[in-house]
Scaffold this motif. Structure first.
Motif, PDB file in Angstrom:
ATOM      1  N   THR A 105       0.834  -1.191   0.000  1.00  0.00           N
ATOM      2  CA  THR A 105       0.000   0.000   0.000  1.00  0.00           C
ATOM      3  C   THR A 105       0.876   1.252   0.000  1.00  0.00           C
ATOM      4  OG1 THR A 105      -1.710  -1.181   1.220  1.00  0.00           O
ATOM      5  CG2 THR A 105      -1.800   1.220   1.259  1.00  0.00           C
ATOM      6  N   ASP A 106       0.492   2.201  -0.856  1.00  0.00           N
ATOM      7  CA  ASP A 106       1.218   3.455  -1.041  1.00  0.00           C
ATOM      8  C   ASP A 106       2.566   3.255  -1.742  1.00  0.00           C
ATOM      9  OD1 ASP A 106      -0.742   5.059   0.069  1.00  0.00           O
ATOM     10  OD2 ASP A 106       0.022   4.813   2.101  1.00  0.00           O
ATOM     11  N   GLY A 107       2.774   2.081  -2.272  1.00  0.00           N
ATOM     12  CA  GLY A 107       3.982   1.824  -3.054  1.00  0.00           C
ATOM     13  C   GLY A 107       3.678   1.827  -4.540  1.00  0.00           C
ATOM     14  N   THR A 108       4.493   1.111  -5.300  1.00  0.00           N
ATOM     15  CA  THR A 108       4.349   1.040  -6.751  1.00  0.00           C
ATOM     16  C   THR A 108       3.776  -0.314  -7.151  1.00  0.00           C
ATOM     17  OG1 THR A 108       6.184   2.552  -7.156  1.00  0.00           O
ATOM     18  CG2 THR A 108       5.575   1.088  -8.958  1.00  0.00           C
ATOM     19  N   LEU A 109       2.791  -0.307  -8.016  1.00  0.00           N
ATOM     20  CA  LEU A 109       2.244  -1.528  -8.602  1.00  0.00           C
ATOM     21  C   LEU A 109       2.682  -1.563 -10.058  1.00  0.00           C
ATOM     22  CD1 LEU A 109       0.275  -3.952  -7.965  1.00  0.00           C
ATOM     23  CD2 LEU A 109      -1.444  -2.631  -9.228  1.00  0.00           C
ATOM     24  N   THR A 110       3.306  -2.647 -10.463  1.00  0.00           N
ATOM     25  CA  THR A 110       3.799  -2.775 -11.834  1.00  0.00           C
ATOM     26  C   THR A 110       2.995  -3.836 -12.568  1.00  0.00           C
ATOM     27  OG1 THR A 110       6.012  -2.168 -11.092  1.00  0.00           O
ATOM     28  CG2 THR A 110       5.828  -3.147 -13.271  1.00  0.00           C
ATOM     29  N   LEU A 111       2.409  -3.444 -13.693  1.00  0.00           N
ATOM     30  CA  LEU A 111       1.558  -4.317 -14.490  1.00  0.00           C
ATOM     31  C   LEU A 111       2.254  -4.654 -15.796  1.00  0.00           C
ATOM     32  CD1 LEU A 111      -1.783  -2.292 -14.088  1.00  0.00           C
ATOM     33  CD2 LEU A 111      -0.946  -4.144 -12.623  1.00  0.00           C
ATOM     34  N   GLY A 112       2.222  -5.920 -16.185  1.00  0.00           N
ATOM     35  CA  GLY A 112       2.797  -6.351 -17.453  1.00  0.00           C
ATOM     36  C   GLY A 112       1.698  -6.700 -18.437  1.00  0.00           C
ATOM     37  N   PHE A 113       1.592  -5.913 -19.523  1.00  0.00           N
ATOM     38  CA  PHE A 113       0.554  -6.117 -20.532  1.00  0.00           C
ATOM     39  C   PHE A 113       1.115  -6.913 -21.710  1.00  0.00           C
ATOM     40  CE2 PHE A 113      -2.511  -2.272 -19.794  1.00  0.00           C
ATOM     41  CZ  PHE A 113      -2.697  -2.684 -18.485  1.00  0.00           C
TER      42      PHE A 113
END
Length: 555
Positions: free
Chosen positions: A50-58
């Protein structure tokens, strides 16, 4: 005030919920927090917090930040972070309030929408009805847009009542005005009034009211967003979101396994089993409201990639229904779903899967029948076959190249000499849509997909099947110029029928007639598979979108 899904919004309470839920295959965290020892501790450090970075791979690259330029899943997924709609849709594509708090029909031709007050754009400008009117006008007139939004907006006139009330007037009764408005991103008029698509890509005009703000767009590399702490709705858990295109399935899986990526979409079929057993990871599966199908040139007397056995130009064979039927019967759809896609697809017999409004249960999946297919070709005077090239994307759908190859091999068995040509999606869609003879597609026979953005079959019928009519917004995805007046009549009748039960019956009839006429050849409905850290929760989505707002830290 009523909200979407309640009777004032024109929909009965909880309509369709049971059917939709039955489409879900499974939702599970696997081997959640069962790891132990030093390795698990290191993973905890890297895990999204929470409050960090979420990295999504498309699996597919976002082709533009301009939300009106092309409605495809990767573009829509990214745009939804920055740009709200009047009406949002939940994970089952049911309308819910967005920038509109409520809506209701005042009469057969008028809907009233009440807007949220005190909503600000990312640049501090106050959101008003003027931004809605501007956005609806711009969405239909973006130079070079691949998908023209007239399909959803051409029949509507948006009128200001006051700063936070608008009336949407339609030329004919339209029962799905809220659904259709859920397709259109609302822009800041002041920021976007004279902006080009390029201005959105640089961030200059990428000003919305959404839960995230634009930071950076590097084509082919990444999209970076930061949380909008003044967002009117629920605040996302993530302060920063990074979206990376990783077209190669193996590389996408490796990035997830190495914890360089928190979430990936379109897990390759070959990797599902071992990811399902991987510690610290989870899988989510859901049948997508999308049909992947074969499109056939049905609007030209001669077609660019249809040739006689000797290689000479010949009459377009797809104008003969018997040829279309023969090709349909030659294709083993179950084999494609089970063997080529390894269960990541369900064999399709029509435009939408079971549970979607307008699905016709009387349309049954045909088994492949080579003998009957050959007999139909002989009846059509083509006992010796002909030459044909099949085109398709090689990075848009799971194993799309392999599916195209499989179709080619199946058609070879009935005497058609096949060639295969696949290419990156950004090239394919441009060529499939324009640049060919008579202003049509450059191709004759190709693999493509369609997902109704409105969450019911009317989108597929009006855009893929209805005769092309740019002024009225019909046939925007009818790249092969199929035309059947009887089907058109049913589509238009359904689109002006306010009674849900009657409308559904009309659309079912339209589906039956179009499938009987082999307007398209449905192949399969994708089974969307997401891979994610088991420290995250996600409910899946029938529209295949992957959005940071839907992911939350596990309790």
């Amino acid at each position: 005030m009523a909200i979407a899904g309640q009777q004032e919004a024109g929909l009965p309470p909880e309509k369709g919920t049971g059917m939709q839920l039955s489409r879900r295959i499974f939702l599970a965290g696997l081997n959640g927090l069962m790891m132990s020892g030093p390795l698990f501790s290191s993973w905890q450090v890297l895990a999204a917090e929470t409050d960090g970075t979420l990295t999504l791979g498309f699996s597919s690259e976002t082709s533009s930040i301009d939300p009106h330029w092309h409605i495809v899943t990767p573009n829509s997924s990214v745009a939804q972070h920055m740009f709200d709609r009047l009406v949002h849709v939940d994970e089952l594509q049911r309308p819910v309030p967005g920038l509109a708090l409520s809506w209701k029909p005042l009469d057969e031709l008028t809907w009233e929408f009440k807007l949220r007050q005190d909503v600000k754009f990312h640049n501090g400008e106050l959101f008003t009805v003027e931004d809605v009117i501007f956005s609806c006008q711009r969405a239909q007139n973006v130079p070079g847009a691949i998908f023209n939004m007239r399909a959803y907006l051409a029949d509507k006139t948006v009128e200001k009542v006051d700063d936070f009330t608008l009336h949407v007037k339609t030329k004919l009764p339209n029962p799905i005005v809220p659904n259709e408005l859920s397709t259109t991103a609302i822009l800041c008029k002041k920021a976007a009034e004279n902006a080009s698509t390029g201005d959105f890509n640089t961030g200059k005009a990428a000003i919305g009211t959404g839960p995230f703000k634009f930071v950076e767009y590097v084509p082919g590399a990444q999209v970076v967003l930061e949380r909008n702490d003044e967002y009117w709705g629920d605040k996302p858990d993530w302060k920063r979101v990074v979206i990376k295109p990783i077209p190669a399935g193996g590389a996408r899986v490796a990035a997830l396994q190495s914890r360089n990526i928190d979430v990936i979409d379109n897990v390759p079929p070959a990797d599902v089993a071992h990811l399902a057993g991987a510690q610290g990871l989870a899988l989510v599966k859901d049948v997508a409201n999308r049909v992947v199908f074969l499109s056939m040139d049905q609007g030209r007397k001669t077609s660019p990639f249809v040739r006689s056995k000797s290689g000479d130009e010949m009459q377009n064979v797809f104008l003969d229904r018997r040829v279309r039927q023969a090709i349909d019967l030659a294709i083993d759809k179950k084999a494609i779903a089970e063997r080529i896609l390894e269960g990541n697809g369900a064999a399709a017999e029509q435009f939408v899967p079971n549970g979607i409004f307008g699905h016709n249960a009387d349309i049954k999946l045909q088994s492949a029948d080579l003998a009957k297919a050959k007999a139909l070709l002989a009846e059509a005077g083509l006992a010796d076959g002909f030459q044909l090239t099949i085109h398709g994307p090689n990075d848009r759908f799971i194993r799309d190249s392999a599916v195209v190859q499989a179709v080619s091999q199946m058609l070879t068995r009935i005497g058609i000499t096949m060639q295969v040509d696949t290419m990156p999606g950004n090239v394919f869609y441009q060529r499939a849509s324009s640049g060919g003879p008579e202003g049509g597609s450059q191709f004759s026979f190709f693999l493509v997909g369609y997902s109704p953005a409105t969450g019911e079959v009317s989108g597929a019928l009006r855009n893929v099947v209805h005769t092309v009519d740019k002024e009225r917004g019909f046939g925007s995805n009818n790249r092969t110029r199929y035309s059947n007046p009887e089907v058109d009549k049913l589509i238009e009748e359904g689109m002006r029928t306010l009674d849900d039960a009657k409308r559904q019956d009309i659309f079912r009839s339209a589906c039956a007639k179009a499938i009987e006429d082999v307007a398209i050849i449905p192949l399969y409905y994708p089974v969307s598979v997401w891979g994610l850290r088991s420290s995250l929760t996600f409910a899946g989505r029938s529209d295949e979108r992957t959005m940071a707002m839907d992911f939350h830290p596990a309790a």
